[in-house]
Design a protein around this motif. Structure first.
Motif, PDB file in Angstrom:
ATOM      1  N   GLU A  15      38.071  17.253  -4.489  1.00  0.00           N
ATOM      2  CA  GLU A  15      37.220  17.110  -5.680  1.00  0.00           C
ATOM      3  C   GLU A  15      35.748  17.042  -5.275  1.00  0.00           C
ATOM      4  O   GLU A  15      34.877  17.651  -5.909  1.00  0.00           O
ATOM      5  CB  GLU A  15      37.610  15.870  -6.488  1.00  0.00           C
ATOM      6  CG  GLU A  15      38.952  15.965  -7.182  1.00  0.00           C
ATOM      7  CD  GLU A  15      38.994  16.939  -8.350  1.00  0.00           C
ATOM      8  OE1 GLU A  15      37.931  17.338  -8.870  1.00  0.00           O
ATOM      9  OE2 GLU A  15      40.113  17.302  -8.751  1.00  0.00           O
ATOM     10  N   ILE A  16      35.466  16.328  -4.204  1.00  0.00           N
ATOM     11  CA  ILE A  16      34.084  16.206  -3.714  1.00  0.00           C
ATOM     12  C   ILE A  16      33.585  17.554  -3.209  1.00  0.00           C
ATOM     13  O   ILE A  16      32.455  17.966  -3.517  1.00  0.00           O
ATOM     14  CB  ILE A  16      33.997  15.122  -2.607  1.00  0.00           C
ATOM     15  CG1 ILE A  16      34.252  13.730  -3.202  1.00  0.00           C
ATOM     16  CG2 ILE A  16      32.664  15.183  -1.871  1.00  0.00           C
ATOM     17  CD1 ILE A  16      33.267  13.273  -4.272  1.00  0.00           C
ATOM     18  N   ALA A  26      32.783  19.696  -6.159  1.00  0.00           N
ATOM     19  CA  ALA A  26      31.634  19.213  -6.937  1.00  0.00           C
ATOM     20  C   ALA A  26      30.312  19.462  -6.223  1.00  0.00           C
ATOM     21  O   ALA A  26      29.283  19.682  -6.878  1.00  0.00           O
ATOM     22  CB  ALA A  26      31.786  17.714  -7.219  1.00  0.00           C
ATOM     23  N   SER A  49      26.105  20.008  -7.595  1.00  0.00           N
ATOM     24  CA  SER A  49      25.459  18.698  -7.614  1.00  0.00           C
ATOM     25  C   SER A  49      24.166  18.726  -6.815  1.00  0.00           C
ATOM     26  O   SER A  49      24.182  18.664  -5.580  1.00  0.00           O
ATOM     27  CB  SER A  49      26.414  17.657  -7.014  1.00  0.00           C
ATOM     28  OG  SER A  49      27.669  17.697  -7.665  1.00  0.00           O
ATOM     29  N   ALA A  91      30.269   9.417  -7.203  1.00  0.00           N
ATOM     30  CA  ALA A  91      31.061  10.645  -7.236  1.00  0.00           C
ATOM     31  C   ALA A  91      32.457  10.409  -6.665  1.00  0.00           C
ATOM     32  O   ALA A  91      33.449  10.918  -7.202  1.00  0.00           O
ATOM     33  CB  ALA A  91      30.350  11.758  -6.472  1.00  0.00           C
ATOM     34  N   ALA A 104      35.936  10.996  -8.514  1.00  0.00           N
ATOM     35  CA  ALA A 104      36.931  11.884  -7.910  1.00  0.00           C
ATOM     36  C   ALA A 104      38.259  11.161  -7.686  1.00  0.00           C
ATOM     37  O   ALA A 104      39.330  11.748  -7.884  1.00  0.00           O
ATOM     38  CB  ALA A 104      36.403  12.455  -6.590  1.00  0.00           C
ATOM     39  N   ILE A 126      39.952  10.946 -11.061  1.00  0.00           N
ATOM     40  CA  ILE A 126      40.441  12.284 -11.426  1.00  0.00           C
ATOM     41  C   ILE A 126      41.775  12.532 -10.733  1.00  0.00           C
ATOM     42  O   ILE A 126      42.753  12.951 -11.357  1.00  0.00           O
ATOM     43  CB  ILE A 126      39.417  13.377 -11.036  1.00  0.00           C
ATOM     44  CG1 ILE A 126      38.178  13.307 -11.935  1.00  0.00           C
ATOM     45  CG2 ILE A 126      40.055  14.763 -11.060  1.00  0.00           C
ATOM     46  CD1 ILE A 126      36.980  14.080 -11.393  1.00  0.00           C
ATOM     47  N   ASN A 181      27.352  12.138 -11.673  1.00  0.00           N
ATOM     48  CA  ASN A 181      27.708  13.491 -11.255  1.00  0.00           C
ATOM     49  C   ASN A 181      28.290  14.240 -12.457  1.00  0.00           C
ATOM     50  O   ASN A 181      29.459  14.031 -12.824  1.00  0.00           O
ATOM     51  CB  ASN A 181      28.724  13.461 -10.100  1.00  0.00           C
ATOM     52  CG  ASN A 181      28.979  14.829  -9.528  1.00  0.00           C
ATOM     53  OD1 ASN A 181      29.602  15.661 -10.155  1.00  0.00           O
ATOM     54  ND2 ASN A 181      28.487  15.056  -8.319  1.00  0.00           N
ATOM     55  N   TYR A 195      29.306  17.270 -12.963  1.00  0.00           N
ATOM     56  CA  TYR A 195      30.492  18.089 -12.707  1.00  0.00           C
ATOM     57  C   TYR A 195      31.761  17.230 -12.734  1.00  0.00           C
ATOM     58  O   TYR A 195      32.751  17.569 -13.394  1.00  0.00           O
ATOM     59  CB  TYR A 195      30.353  18.805 -11.362  1.00  0.00           C
ATOM     60  CG  TYR A 195      31.538  19.670 -11.007  1.00  0.00           C
ATOM     61  CD1 TYR A 195      31.607  20.996 -11.428  1.00  0.00           C
ATOM     62  CD2 TYR A 195      32.587  19.170 -10.245  1.00  0.00           C
ATOM     63  CE1 TYR A 195      32.709  21.794 -11.110  1.00  0.00           C
ATOM     64  CE2 TYR A 195      33.684  19.957  -9.921  1.00  0.00           C
ATOM     65  CZ  TYR A 195      33.736  21.269 -10.355  1.00  0.00           C
ATOM     66  OH  TYR A 195      34.828  22.050 -10.036  1.00  0.00           O
ATOM     67  N   LEU A 196      31.744  16.113 -12.010  1.00  0.00           N
ATOM     68  CA  LEU A 196      32.919  15.246 -11.946  1.00  0.00           C
ATOM     69  C   LEU A 196      33.140  14.493 -13.251  1.00  0.00           C
ATOM     70  O   LEU A 196      34.280  14.201 -13.623  1.00  0.00           O
ATOM     71  CB  LEU A 196      32.813  14.291 -10.761  1.00  0.00           C
ATOM     72  CG  LEU A 196      32.910  14.964  -9.393  1.00  0.00           C
ATOM     73  CD1 LEU A 196      32.560  13.992  -8.276  1.00  0.00           C
ATOM     74  CD2 LEU A 196      34.289  15.570  -9.172  1.00  0.00           C
ATOM     75  N   GLU A 197      32.068  14.194 -13.960  1.00  0.00           N
ATOM     76  CA  GLU A 197      32.211  13.544 -15.268  1.00  0.00           C
ATOM     77  C   GLU A 197      32.960  14.463 -16.229  1.00  0.00           C
ATOM     78  O   GLU A 197      33.843  14.009 -16.972  1.00  0.00           O
ATOM     79  CB  GLU A 197      30.843  13.186 -15.839  1.00  0.00           C
ATOM     80  CG  GLU A 197      30.158  12.053 -15.099  1.00  0.00           C
ATOM     81  CD  GLU A 197      28.681  11.941 -15.443  1.00  0.00           C
ATOM     82  OE1 GLU A 197      28.277  12.267 -16.581  1.00  0.00           O
ATOM     83  OE2 GLU A 197      27.912  11.523 -14.554  1.00  0.00           O
ATOM     84  N   ARG A 201      35.063  16.852 -15.376  1.00  0.00           N
ATOM     85  CA  ARG A 201      36.453  16.911 -14.888  1.00  0.00           C
ATOM     86  C   ARG A 201      37.229  15.666 -15.321  1.00  0.00           C
ATOM     87  O   ARG A 201      38.363  15.771 -15.781  1.00  0.00           O
ATOM     88  CB  ARG A 201      36.490  16.998 -13.356  1.00  0.00           C
ATOM     89  CG  ARG A 201      36.021  18.289 -12.776  1.00  0.00           C
ATOM     90  CD  ARG A 201      37.116  19.278 -12.456  1.00  0.00           C
ATOM     91  NE  ARG A 201      38.159  18.730 -11.612  1.00  0.00           N
ATOM     92  CZ  ARG A 201      39.457  18.975 -11.804  1.00  0.00           C
ATOM     93  NH1 ARG A 201      39.881  19.727 -12.788  1.00  0.00           N
ATOM     94  NH2 ARG A 201      40.367  18.458 -10.984  1.00  0.00           N
TER      95      ARG A 201
END
Length: 181
Positions: free
Chosen positions: A42-43, A46, A50, A121, A125, A128, A161, A163-165, A167
Motif C-alpha cells: 500500500e505504501i 501510494a 504523495s 500513511a 495502510a 486498509i 495522505n 491517496y490512502l485516505e 483507498r
C-alpha cells in the motif's frame, strides 16, 4: 541505502521477530509477513501519488509497524538496527497496553499525529490491509466496531495522505458486506 535494500533489511528483521511467536495473519494460516508485505505494498503504491513523501522512511515503518506491539522486540533493538526516527515511528504505531482498551486508539492516533505524515500513511495502510475479510469467529458487533474505528481513524488522519485516505474510504464502504452477511 536504496529502498530495495531498506525493504529487505526491514522484512528480514520483522519476519524473524514475528516467527518467534509463530504469528499468523488473524483468521488464516498465512505467516504474519503477508500482512506486513501488504501494508508495504500500500505504501509503495501510494508513494508516487504523495508529494514530498519519504519512501525510505515509510517502507521501513510499514514492515516494522507491529514489532513492538506483537513481538518481544524492544525500542532499543529497533533504534539500534534502524535508527531513532524509525523506532519513534514504530512506537507511535504501537498501542499502549497499559491503557484501557477504550483509550488505546485515541492515544496512538495522538502520538501518530505528532510525527511525519509517513507515520500517518502507515496507519492508514495498515487499516486498509486489515479491512479484508474478517476472521470467521468475529461477531457482527465486533465487525461493526472495527469498521467504526476505521471511520474514526480516517477522520483523525485526514490530510495525511489523500491517496490512502481514498483507498481507506472505499474499503470502509466495501467492508459493510461482511457485517450484513
Amino acid at each position: 541505502m536504496d529502498v530495495q535494500s531498506l525493504y529487505q533489511q526491514a522484512i528480514r528483521f520483522a519476519t524473524a521477530k514475528h516467527l518467534e511467536k509463530n504469528q499468523l495473519v488473524p483468521g488464516t494460516n498465512l505467516p504474519y509477513v503477508v500482512h506486513l508485505s501488504n501494508v508495504a505494498m500500500e505504501i509503495l503504491m501510494a508513494a508516487p501519488h504523495s508529494p514530498n513523501f519519504n519512501l525510505d522512511y515509510a517502507i521501513q515503518l510499514a514492515l516494522l509497524h507491529d514489532t513492538l506491539e506483537d513481538t518481544s522486540t524492544t525500542f532499543a533493538e529497533v533504534s539500534t538496527e534502524f535508527g531513532d526516527a524509525i523506532a519513534r515511528g514504530v512506537l507511535a504505531l504501537t498501542k499502549n497496553d497499559a491503557l484501557p482498551k477504550a483509550e488505546k486508539m485515541t492515544d496512538s492516533l495522538s502520538r501518530i499525529k505528532q510525527l511525519p505524515i509517513e507515520v500517518w500513511a502507515v496507519k492508514l495502510a495498515d487499516r486498509i490491509t486489515n479491512l479484508q475479510a474478517p476472521p470467521g469467529h468475529w461477531s457482527n458487533s465486533k465487525k461493526s466496531e472495527y469498521r467504526q474505528e476505521a471511520i474514526i481513524l480516517l477522520h483523525e488522519l485526514k490530510g495525511g495522505n489523500a491517496y490512502l485516505e481514498k483507498r481507506l474510504s472505499e474499503k470502509i464502504i466495501d467492508y459493510e458486506k461482511y457485517i450484513l452477511a
